[in-house]
Design a protein around this motif. Sequence first.
Motif, mmCIF file in Angstrom:
data_model
loop_
_atom_site.group_PDB
_atom_site.id
_atom_site.type_symbol
_atom_site.label_atom_id
_atom_site.label_comp_id
_atom_site.label_asym_id
_atom_site.label_seq_id
_atom_site.Cartn_x
_atom_site.Cartn_y
_atom_site.Cartn_z
ATOM 1 N N ARG A 1 0.850 -1.196 0.000
ATOM 2 C CA ARG A 1 0.000 0.000 0.000
ATOM 3 C C ARG A 1 0.878 1.235 0.000
ATOM 4 N N ILE A 2 0.547 2.157 -0.910
ATOM 5 C CA ILE A 2 1.257 3.435 -0.987
ATOM 6 C C ILE A 2 0.256 4.546 -0.738
ATOM 7 N N GLY A 3 0.668 5.560 0.008
ATOM 8 C CA GLY A 3 -0.234 6.667 0.304
ATOM 9 C C GLY A 3 0.503 7.997 0.324
ATOM 10 N N ALA A 4 -0.173 9.037 -0.132
ATOM 11 C CA ALA A 4 0.322 10.413 -0.012
ATOM 12 C C ALA A 4 -0.533 11.094 1.046
ATOM 13 N N PHE A 5 0.106 11.779 1.983
ATOM 14 C CA PHE A 5 -0.596 12.408 3.100
ATOM 15 C C PHE A 5 -0.270 13.895 3.146
ATOM 16 N N MET A 6 -1.271 14.691 3.516
ATOM 17 C CA MET A 6 -1.149 16.146 3.558
ATOM 18 C C MET A 6 -1.091 16.631 5.022
ATOM 19 N N PHE A 7 -0.169 17.549 5.287
ATOM 20 C CA PHE A 7 -0.034 18.133 6.619
ATOM 21 C C PHE A 7 0.093 19.648 6.498
ATOM 22 N N TRP A 8 -0.442 20.370 7.499
ATOM 23 C CA TRP A 8 -0.131 21.796 7.616
ATOM 24 C C TRP A 8 1.296 21.948 8.108
ATOM 25 N N ASP A 9 1.866 23.138 7.979
ATOM 26 C CA ASP A 9 3.280 23.316 8.315
ATOM 27 C C ASP A 9 3.582 23.188 9.801
ATOM 28 N N ASP A 10 2.541 23.102 10.660
ATOM 29 C CA ASP A 10 2.759 22.835 12.073
ATOM 30 C C ASP A 10 2.600 21.350 12.392
ATOM 31 N N ASP A 11 2.656 20.495 11.357
ATOM 32 C CA ASP A 11 2.552 19.042 11.453
ATOM 33 C C ASP A 11 1.142 18.544 11.769
ATOM 34 N N GLU A 12 0.158 19.419 11.749
ATOM 35 C CA GLU A 12 -1.224 19.004 11.961
ATOM 36 C C GLU A 12 -1.752 18.370 10.677
ATOM 37 N N PRO A 13 -2.331 17.156 10.773
ATOM 38 C CA PRO A 13 -2.884 16.540 9.564
ATOM 39 C C PRO A 13 -3.965 17.417 8.936
ATOM 40 N N ILE A 14 -3.956 17.518 7.613
ATOM 41 C CA ILE A 14 -4.997 18.250 6.903
ATOM 42 C C ILE A 14 -6.219 17.346 6.794
ATOM 43 N N VAL A 15 -7.338 17.819 7.285
ATOM 44 C CA VAL A 15 -8.568 17.046 7.272
ATOM 45 C C VAL A 15 -9.266 17.239 5.927
ATOM 46 N N ALA A 16 -9.709 16.134 5.319
ATOM 47 C CA ALA A 16 -10.370 16.205 4.017
ATOM 48 C C ALA A 16 -11.705 16.911 4.136
ATOM 49 N N SER A 17 -12.070 17.647 3.090
ATOM 50 C CA SER A 17 -13.388 18.266 3.061
ATOM 51 C C SER A 17 -14.455 17.186 2.915
ATOM 52 N N ASN A 18 -15.683 17.547 3.248
ATOM 53 C CA ASN A 18 -16.776 16.582 3.131
ATOM 54 C C ASN A 18 -17.068 16.219 1.680
ATOM 55 N N ARG A 19 -16.546 17.016 0.740
ATOM 56 C CA ARG A 19 -16.750 16.716 -0.678
ATOM 57 C C ARG A 19 -15.778 15.659 -1.186
ATOM 58 N N ALA A 20 -14.742 15.372 -0.396
ATOM 59 C CA ALA A 20 -13.757 14.380 -0.819
ATOM 60 C C ALA A 20 -14.359 12.979 -0.742
ATOM 61 N N PRO A 21 -14.129 12.131 -1.755
ATOM 62 C CA PRO A 21 -14.624 10.745 -1.682
ATOM 63 C C PRO A 21 -14.041 10.030 -0.471
ATOM 64 N N ASP A 22 -14.706 8.960 -0.048
ATOM 65 C CA ASP A 22 -14.246 8.214 1.123
ATOM 66 C C ASP A 22 -12.813 7.737 0.959
ATOM 67 N N ARG A 23 -12.427 7.382 -0.267
ATOM 68 C CA ARG A 23 -11.078 6.851 -0.452
ATOM 69 C C ARG A 23 -10.006 7.925 -0.310
ATOM 70 N N ASN A 24 -10.409 9.193 -0.232
ATOM 71 C CA ASN A 24 -9.449 10.279 -0.039
ATOM 72 C C ASN A 24 -9.377 10.728 1.416
ATOM 73 N N ARG A 25 -9.849 9.900 2.327
ATOM 74 C CA ARG A 25 -9.757 10.238 3.740
ATOM 75 C C ARG A 25 -9.445 8.971 4.536
#
Length: 528
Positions: A301-325
């Motif tokens: 499994r490979i994944g790309a993850f998004m973080f804010w610059d303070d290392d806080e995980p970026i939470v997906a918007s409700n419009r994002a498909p389930d597979r993007n969260r």
Amino acid sequence: MKKVWLLLLALMLILPGAAAFAQQDSLPSSEIDRISNSVVLILAMTDGEVVSTGSGTIIESTGVIYTNRHVVEDADDYAILMIRDLGELPELRYYATPTLVHPTIDFAVLQIDRDNNNRRIEPNTLNLPTISLANTLPSIGETVFVFGFPGIGDGYMVLTRGSITTIQNETVDGDRIPFWYQTDAQISPGNSGGLVVNGQGLMVGIPTQVRSEDRTLGRLGGILSVSAVRAALSSMGVSVVIAPTQVPQQPDTETAPQPTGTQELIIEISRVDHAVELDDTNGMRVHMIVNALGYRGQDLRIGAFMFWDDDEPIVASNRAPDRNRTGSGHLTMQEVLTPQFDHSVWEDLWFFIPYNSFPDGGTGTRGAYIEAQLGIDGEPFSAFSNTIGFEYTFAERQLIIDIDRIEHNVTVNNLTGMRVHSRINTIGHRDGDIRVGLFLYWEDGTAIPGTNAPSDFRTSSGNLTVQDVLRPQFDNTVWDDFWFFVPYNYFPSGLSGTQPAFAQVEIGIDGQPFASWSLSEDFELNYN
């Protein structure tokens, strides 16, 4: 004595040629394994039911499959089955969509675009075994090998061998080219669309038809030649792509694999492209290099993850498909890779992440970074990439809505029902009319009908809803507790027991389609 010398002379002349022919009269077991992994069983389906079967060959590692036109005709979807080991039945691995169906030549191209759960996958994440097209055409008498899944094989991979018996030329674009071959190799229904290779394991054609002569029981199989395949592609404006060479089993010294038994996973982000448009959606494309040593045939499994610059995980918007969260809502893009070699390398594997998958609710520009991770599917990630920073600019106009909680057995205006509490945030919509709506669904996603509800509690299609229009008074307006009330007697009657359901709230500019929505919130209706 003269006859003896003539016989010896004849043997001297014949034997070298016979020896050369024998060298191509069989394939090593390692070659048979390699080739078999590139041949697929195609199930042509209509409305989810299998209507016919055929074979195909993977030509590009991104899941491009060559087959016959008649294999893909009269169906609306295509399941792709592959073998893991010779002697085992093929397994459902992917689904595919036709990208080219030639109008006159019995040739078609499929593109793998979904996994075995029918979920969309990015073809560039695949690293499938491939077959290359031969550049040298076979001659009459040359041995060829036919791979496929004929019906008489009971679903198993079948290999037959024979010779080219006839070459039939046709004129294409003013040139005479070998278009059809005939062979005495056994070809049966189900072989169509499969693979014919020469003694070097290179594709020389596609088994396509069988001609029988009842009186003599003669039988010859027809092969659509690779020169006809190239002509078909060229006539449709498609460049012929020869399958790239896979990572060799014995690479150079500087990239040589470690001793047998050693396993290593390496992942690196090579670059990030911004403001990329894909399928009419704007977003960012993350390019990666993946190196898997010692994981042949194992799902990674490979994944790309998004973080804010303070290392806080970026939470997906409700419009994002389930597979993007993730389960906790962390914005991600993930795929499963299956290395086909002891040392497999993906030199440019990329993920596309739409900007509308990023969260709403902020203003201005905020620093962020991307990290890629890799590991055995089903286990924690074990390999981590470098990070690449970027800046994310929030949209100037935003509409955000979420469900906080659902209360039951609430009485309002002498009616008992459920109250759905939501939080609403509008940015950049001051003095504009904003419509908000509550929508209700049964557990299977079917909208709950509003048969027992007043007309203003029904959508135009008759489904149960509660809607209102708001007018924000500020550039950034928040309703911390905006609630919707639905009386129980507005729900359908005549049911019994406990009925699982869920609620979702949506928001948009009044008079336009809803532009944003909440996550769903489950509840139950208890009937006597």
